[in-house]
Design a protein around this motif. Sequence first.
Motif, PDB file in Angstrom:
ATOM      1  N   LEU A 241       0.744  -1.160  -0.046  1.00  0.00           N
ATOM      2  CA  LEU A 241      -0.148  -0.042   0.026  1.00  0.00           C
ATOM      3  C   LEU A 241       1.013   1.259   0.012  1.00  0.00           C
ATOM      4  O   LEU A 241       1.620   1.575   0.869  1.00  0.00           O
ATOM      5  N   PRO A 242       0.793   2.030  -1.196  1.00  0.00           N
ATOM      6  CA  PRO A 242       1.557   3.570  -0.968  1.00  0.00           C
ATOM      7  C   PRO A 242       1.180   4.272  -0.083  1.00  0.00           C
ATOM      8  O   PRO A 242       0.116   4.177   0.532  1.00  0.00           O
ATOM      9  N   ASN A 243       2.311   5.278   0.150  1.00  0.00           N
ATOM     10  CA  ASN A 243       1.877   6.483   1.080  1.00  0.00           C
ATOM     11  C   ASN A 243       1.209   7.636   0.158  1.00  0.00           C
ATOM     12  O   ASN A 243       0.401   8.156   0.951  1.00  0.00           O
ATOM     13  N   GLU A 244       1.276   7.707  -1.054  1.00  0.00           N
ATOM     14  CA  GLU A 244       0.777   8.458  -1.859  1.00  0.00           C
ATOM     15  C   GLU A 244       0.440   7.848  -3.103  1.00  0.00           C
ATOM     16  O   GLU A 244       1.229   7.001  -3.544  1.00  0.00           O
ATOM     17  N   ALA A 245      -0.777   8.068  -3.566  1.00  0.00           N
ATOM     18  CA  ALA A 245      -1.324   7.583  -4.621  1.00  0.00           C
ATOM     19  C   ALA A 245      -0.262   7.201  -5.902  1.00  0.00           C
ATOM     20  O   ALA A 245       0.028   8.505  -6.478  1.00  0.00           O
ATOM     21  N   GLY A 246       0.440   6.346  -6.278  1.00  0.00           N
ATOM     22  CA  GLY A 246       1.113   6.000  -7.442  1.00  0.00           C
ATOM     23  C   GLY A 246       2.685   6.368  -7.382  1.00  0.00           C
ATOM     24  O   GLY A 246       3.369   6.234  -8.003  1.00  0.00           O
ATOM     25  N   VAL A 247       2.892   6.713  -6.271  1.00  0.00           N
ATOM     26  CA  VAL A 247       4.439   6.932  -5.435  1.00  0.00           C
ATOM     27  C   VAL A 247       5.085   5.951  -5.157  1.00  0.00           C
ATOM     28  O   VAL A 247       4.488   5.220  -3.822  1.00  0.00           O
ATOM     29  N   TYR A 248       6.347   5.461  -5.892  1.00  0.00           N
ATOM     30  CA  TYR A 248       7.005   4.238  -5.141  1.00  0.00           C
ATOM     31  C   TYR A 248       8.592   4.830  -5.272  1.00  0.00           C
ATOM     32  O   TYR A 248       8.838   5.813  -6.095  1.00  0.00           O
ATOM     33  N   PRO A 249       9.486   4.388  -4.563  1.00  0.00           N
ATOM     34  CA  PRO A 249       9.058   3.170  -3.568  1.00  0.00           C
ATOM     35  C   PRO A 249       8.348   3.756  -2.132  1.00  0.00           C
ATOM     36  O   PRO A 249       8.185   4.903  -2.261  1.00  0.00           O
TER      37      PRO A 249
END
Length: 345
Positions: free
Chosen positions: A205-213
């Motif tokens: 589950l990301p911390n911000e939508a669509g932002v990785y790592p």
Amino acid sequence: MKLLALGQLQRLTRAVPDVGPQVTAIAVYAEPAAADRHAALSPRVAREQGFEGVACVDDAARAIVLYCHIWNRYRLAAARQAAFGLLRFIAHMQADDGSFTNFILDWSGTRNCNGVTSYPAGPPWQARAVHALACAVTTFGGDEWNDRFRRAVPWLDRPTPYLDVRAVCVLAVLEHWRATAASDSADRALTWSHEIARHSSPQGLPNEAGVYPIHLWGHLQEAALAETGQALAQADLVDCARDSADALLLRAADSAFAYPRVLPFDVSCTVAGLMAVARATTDRRYAAAADRGRQWFHGRNAAAQPVYNRRAGLVYDGIDHGCVSRNSGAESNIEGALALLSGPY
């Protein structure tokens, strides 16, 4: 109670007498007062993004959650007193419209209303303050904390791309629902949990939508979904939390957080997520992984040294490229205590 990282928290806590006779806040940072790394620690102001202030709602709110846990578990009068002093502080920081500013500029309690990290209803501190108020409702009762919660929570209805902040919102309203059975709090918990779950990915589950790592500090999405799923009979949310724990949290705990830089906040969030999934699934693998994660504080880490100084009652600020920081601020001690409190220490 066996010793937790509370000595340093007590040393960082100061009265704000101009606001009220029992109002307290927590100094944000502490570092050695001299070049000698073993020198005594002295508080310093927050200035990472310009001058921010001496104490903040972010830390006070998380400490309230901690002290409520301690009171519920041990009935220590000192924990109740500490929680009330900090609750009076966040009450001072709440405007009539329910919004919170974050920092005070000085120990007279002057609010910083125009800072990058301190303006009315900033999402992170608004969410954490609402969570603290919900814990106060559950733990102490009384109309004031519920009234303040009610004025504050509509600010959380605003859209946000930050799913880690949204997770704190979920934990806040779920706590309020447990105390009051308020249907609107349950509705918010479900709506916001499904909002987080929609962004599930093979990486977690990301911390911000669509932002990785995905970073682990402030990462409470698995905890929010597992707790909501268990409490409100939503198996799909538990499954989503479990999948993310498998992809992200188990790996972090099993590797002893083998990253260049690790904060106590990274570890506490990982432990919280694993424990929530363990409770929701009754799978002991996650509780065992949480136990391994807690050992980071005791030397199972890249530095092979304790980050928790039991004798001094403090948690250092983390490990950077294999070296333990000698600083010890509010966040590290609060989050370290939350992680240690959740286990059989």
